[in-house]
Design a protein around this motif. Structure first.
Motif, PDB file in Angstrom:
ATOM      1  N   LEU A   1       0.817  -1.214   0.000  1.00 50.98           N
ATOM      2  CA  LEU A   1       0.000   0.000   0.000  1.00 50.98           C
ATOM      3  C   LEU A   1       0.849   1.262   0.000  1.00 50.98           C
ATOM      4  N   GLN A   2       2.160   1.086  -0.060  1.00 46.31           N
ATOM      5  CA  GLN A   2       3.038   2.255  -0.058  1.00 46.31           C
ATOM      6  C   GLN A   2       2.834   3.146  -1.284  1.00 46.31           C
ATOM      7  N   PRO A   3       2.806   2.608  -2.523  1.00 51.00           N
ATOM      8  CA  PRO A   3       2.592   3.494  -3.682  1.00 51.00           C
ATOM      9  C   PRO A   3       1.232   4.193  -3.680  1.00 51.00           C
ATOM     10  N   PRO A   4       0.106   3.487  -3.419  1.00 48.39           N
ATOM     11  CA  PRO A   4      -1.160   4.217  -3.335  1.00 48.39           C
ATOM     12  C   PRO A   4      -1.158   5.288  -2.245  1.00 48.39           C
ATOM     13  N   ALA A   5      -0.506   4.998  -1.112  1.00 44.93           N
ATOM     14  CA  ALA A   5      -0.448   5.984  -0.029  1.00 44.93           C
ATOM     15  C   ALA A   5       0.319   7.229  -0.464  1.00 44.93           C
ATOM     16  N   ALA A   6       1.355   7.048  -1.262  1.00 41.80           N
ATOM     17  CA  ALA A   6       2.122   8.202  -1.750  1.00 41.80           C
ATOM     18  C   ALA A   6       1.240   9.104  -2.603  1.00 41.80           C
ATOM     19  N   ALA A   7       0.408   8.505  -3.439  1.00 47.14           N
ATOM     20  CA  ALA A   7      -0.513   9.313  -4.244  1.00 47.14           C
ATOM     21  C   ALA A   7      -1.477  10.081  -3.340  1.00 47.14           C
ATOM     22  N   LEU A   8      -1.994   9.431  -2.317  1.00 47.12           N
ATOM     23  CA  LEU A   8      -2.911  10.086  -1.380  1.00 47.12           C
ATOM     24  C   LEU A   8      -2.242  11.268  -0.689  1.00 47.12           C
ATOM     25  N   LEU A   9      -0.995  11.104  -0.284  1.00 50.03           N
ATOM     26  CA  LEU A   9      -0.308  12.159   0.462  1.00 50.03           C
ATOM     27  C   LEU A   9      -0.071  13.416  -0.376  1.00 50.03           C
TER      28      LEU A   9
ATOM     29  N   ARG B   1      10.544  13.888  -3.754  1.00 53.21           N
ATOM     30  CA  ARG B   1      11.949  13.541  -3.962  1.00 53.21           C
ATOM     31  C   ARG B   1      12.268  12.294  -3.152  1.00 53.21           C
ATOM     32  N   VAL B   2      13.186  11.491  -3.679  1.00 57.15           N
ATOM     33  CA  VAL B   2      13.566  10.249  -3.025  1.00 57.15           C
ATOM     34  C   VAL B   2      14.950  10.414  -2.418  1.00 57.15           C
ATOM     35  N   GLU B   3      15.040  10.070  -1.133  1.00 57.07           N
ATOM     36  CA  GLU B   3      16.319  10.120  -0.415  1.00 57.07           C
ATOM     37  C   GLU B   3      16.577   8.721   0.147  1.00 57.07           C
ATOM     38  N   GLY B   4      17.272   7.895  -0.630  1.00 56.26           N
ATOM     39  CA  GLY B   4      17.533   6.526  -0.189  1.00 56.26           C
ATOM     40  C   GLY B   4      16.249   5.730  -0.109  1.00 56.26           C
ATOM     41  N   ARG B   5      15.913   5.301   1.102  1.00 58.34           N
ATOM     42  CA  ARG B   5      14.700   4.500   1.300  1.00 58.34           C
ATOM     43  C   ARG B   5      13.508   5.359   1.722  1.00 58.34           C
ATOM     44  N   MET B   6      13.644   6.665   1.590  1.00 60.74           N
ATOM     45  CA  MET B   6      12.574   7.580   2.003  1.00 60.74           C
ATOM     46  C   MET B   6      12.121   8.437   0.830  1.00 60.74           C
ATOM     47  N   ALA B   7      10.793   8.588   0.719  1.00 62.34           N
ATOM     48  CA  ALA B   7      10.208   9.538  -0.222  1.00 62.34           C
ATOM     49  C   ALA B   7       9.671  10.726   0.569  1.00 62.34           C
ATOM     50  N   VAL B   8      10.062  11.915   0.169  1.00 61.37           N
ATOM     51  CA  VAL B   8       9.601  13.147   0.809  1.00 61.37           C
ATOM     52  C   VAL B   8       8.559  13.767  -0.117  1.00 61.37           C
ATOM     53  N   ILE B   9       7.334  13.895   0.377  1.00 60.15           N
ATOM     54  CA  ILE B   9       6.186  14.266  -0.445  1.00 60.15           C
ATOM     55  C   ILE B   9       5.659  15.621   0.002  1.00 60.15           C
ATOM     56  N   GLU B  10       5.663  16.573  -0.914  1.00 58.19           N
ATOM     57  CA  GLU B  10       5.157  17.917  -0.625  1.00 58.19           C
ATOM     58  C   GLU B  10       3.735  18.001  -1.156  1.00 58.19           C
ATOM     59  N   GLY B  11       2.772  17.949  -0.255  1.00 55.00           N
ATOM     60  CA  GLY B  11       1.374  17.901  -0.651  1.00 55.00           C
ATOM     61  C   GLY B  11       0.787  19.266  -0.940  1.00 55.00           C
ATOM     62  N   GLY B  12      -0.429  19.237  -1.469  1.00 56.34           N
ATOM     63  CA  GLY B  12      -1.163  20.478  -1.684  1.00 56.34           C
ATOM     64  C   GLY B  12      -0.972  21.115  -3.038  1.00 56.34           C
ATOM     65  N   HIS B  13      -0.195  20.491  -3.928  1.00 56.86           N
ATOM     66  CA  HIS B  13       0.023  21.054  -5.256  1.00 56.86           C
ATOM     67  C   HIS B  13      -0.903  20.386  -6.269  1.00 56.86           C
ATOM     68  N   LYS B  14      -1.294  21.133  -7.277  1.00 54.45           N
ATOM     69  CA  LYS B  14      -2.216  20.619  -8.289  1.00 54.45           C
ATOM     70  C   LYS B  14      -1.538  19.560  -9.148  1.00 54.45           C
ATOM     71  N   LEU B  15      -2.265  18.500  -9.429  1.00 49.84           N
ATOM     72  CA  LEU B  15      -1.806  17.489 -10.379  1.00 49.84           C
ATOM     73  C   LEU B  15      -2.505  17.717 -11.716  1.00 49.84           C
ATOM     74  N   THR B  16      -1.770  17.497 -12.789  1.00 50.31           N
ATOM     75  CA  THR B  16      -2.306  17.671 -14.135  1.00 50.31           C
ATOM     76  C   THR B  16      -2.201  16.362 -14.887  1.00 50.31           C
ATOM     77  N   GLY B  17      -3.246  15.997 -15.598  1.00 48.07           N
ATOM     78  CA  GLY B  17      -3.272  14.745 -16.339  1.00 48.07           C
ATOM     79  C   GLY B  17      -2.121  14.653 -17.342  1.00 48.07           C
ATOM     80  N   ALA B  18      -1.600  13.446 -17.518  1.00 53.38           N
ATOM     81  CA  ALA B  18      -0.474  13.218 -18.437  1.00 53.38           C
ATOM     82  C   ALA B  18      -0.450  11.740 -18.816  1.00 53.38           C
ATOM     83  N   PRO B  19       0.239  11.394 -19.912  1.00 48.23           N
ATOM     84  CA  PRO B  19       0.452   9.976 -20.219  1.00 48.23           C
ATOM     85  C   PRO B  19       1.514   9.408 -19.263  1.00 48.23           C
ATOM     86  N   ILE B  20       1.164   8.359 -18.526  1.00 47.36           N
ATOM     87  CA  ILE B  20       2.100   7.752 -17.582  1.00 47.36           C
ATOM     88  C   ILE B  20       2.026   6.238 -17.709  1.00 47.36           C
ATOM     89  N   LYS B  21       3.014   5.556 -17.149  1.00 50.55           N
ATOM     90  CA  LYS B  21       3.104   4.106 -17.283  1.00 50.55           C
ATOM     91  C   LYS B  21       3.067   3.422 -15.918  1.00 50.55           C
TER      92      LYS B  21
END
Length: 253
Positions: free
Chosen positions: A140-148, A180-200
């Protein structure tokens, strides 16, 4: 699971040390024991299997609910400011996620076999570390990152189980995510707008994170490599459509 199944008919006693403790390990051990296997310790660090000559048939077994699929829908509801009742879950299996959602200011109501998620208010930043069960699941780590990405302030996710599990973050950054990723940690700055894009989708759970980010983003998001997502989610598109999502499966040809 593979060692446990192989050991069921092996001669002598097989001992698995540092065994996974997830509920589905216990569920499979219960099923094998119903067939005549001799497995003890499932759900603990050490599982011992005494081999038997043969297994019997004519056993009826109900598989436990998938805690990761349930958790993904709980996270999707929170990410989209939704009000969703997730049915056919075992609330005790979801406790590590539920605790973090409550910490984020998500309203969580537990029933006997369902959980309601209501996320109309602003979300608080949190720090998450993935751990073996009953800790926060690495799946659940990747879905949680999107939520954050929706939470106020800076959150962190520390991956305590697997290496190289942040590859999907580059895809989220294509949508404007501040991570940004720092080793085994992802630092997530929330509150910014996301814009649709082609992703994989680069793997199963990263693909789920891409879908959740697409639901959150302004505009249209195209998620490619969805065969990864299909491997772990049954009729995900149809379920999200029934919840009101503007999502459809199309050919990329």
């Amino acid at each position: 699971i593979n060692i446990m199944m192989a050991a069921v008919k092996a001669e002598g006693v097989t001992t698995i040390e540092n065994a996974a403790k997830e509920p589905h390990i216990v569920d499979i051990a219960n099923f094998l024991n119903a067939l005549g296997a001799d497995i003890k310790g499932a759900g603990t660090d050490i599982i011992r299997i005494r081999g038997v000559k043969k297994l019997k048939g004519n056993v009826v077994h109900s598989i436990i609910p998938d805690q990761i699929e349930a958790g993904t829908f709980m996270i999707a509801a929170a990410a989209t400011k939704g009000d969703v009742l997730v049915k056919n879950v075992i609330p005790k299996h979801m406790e590590s996620l539920t605790a973090k959602l409550i910490e984020m200011n998500v309203k969580v109501e537990e029933f006997d076999d369902s959980i309601r998620i209501v996320a109309k208010d602003r979300l608080n930043k949190v720090n998450i570390k993935t751990l073996p069960y009953p800790g926060f699941p690495t799946d659940l780590q990747p879905p949680a990152a999107a939520l954050l990405l929706r939470a106020d302030g800076i959150s962190t996710i520390t991956e305590g189980i697997f290496d190289n599990r942040f590859q999907y973050i580059e895809e989220l950054k294509r949508m404007g995510a501040k991570i940004r990723v720092e080793g085994r940690m992802a630092v997530i700055e929330g509150g910014h707008k996301l814009t649709g894009a082609p992703i994989k989708a680069l793997d199963l759970r990263g693909g789920a994170a891409c879908v959740i980010a697409g639901l959150m983003a302004e505009g249209e998001t195209e998620v490619y490599n969805i065969h990864y997502i299909d491997r772990g989610y049954e009729r995900m598109v149809e379920k999200l459509q029934k919840l009101g999502a503007d999502i459809k499966r199309v050919s990329d040809s």
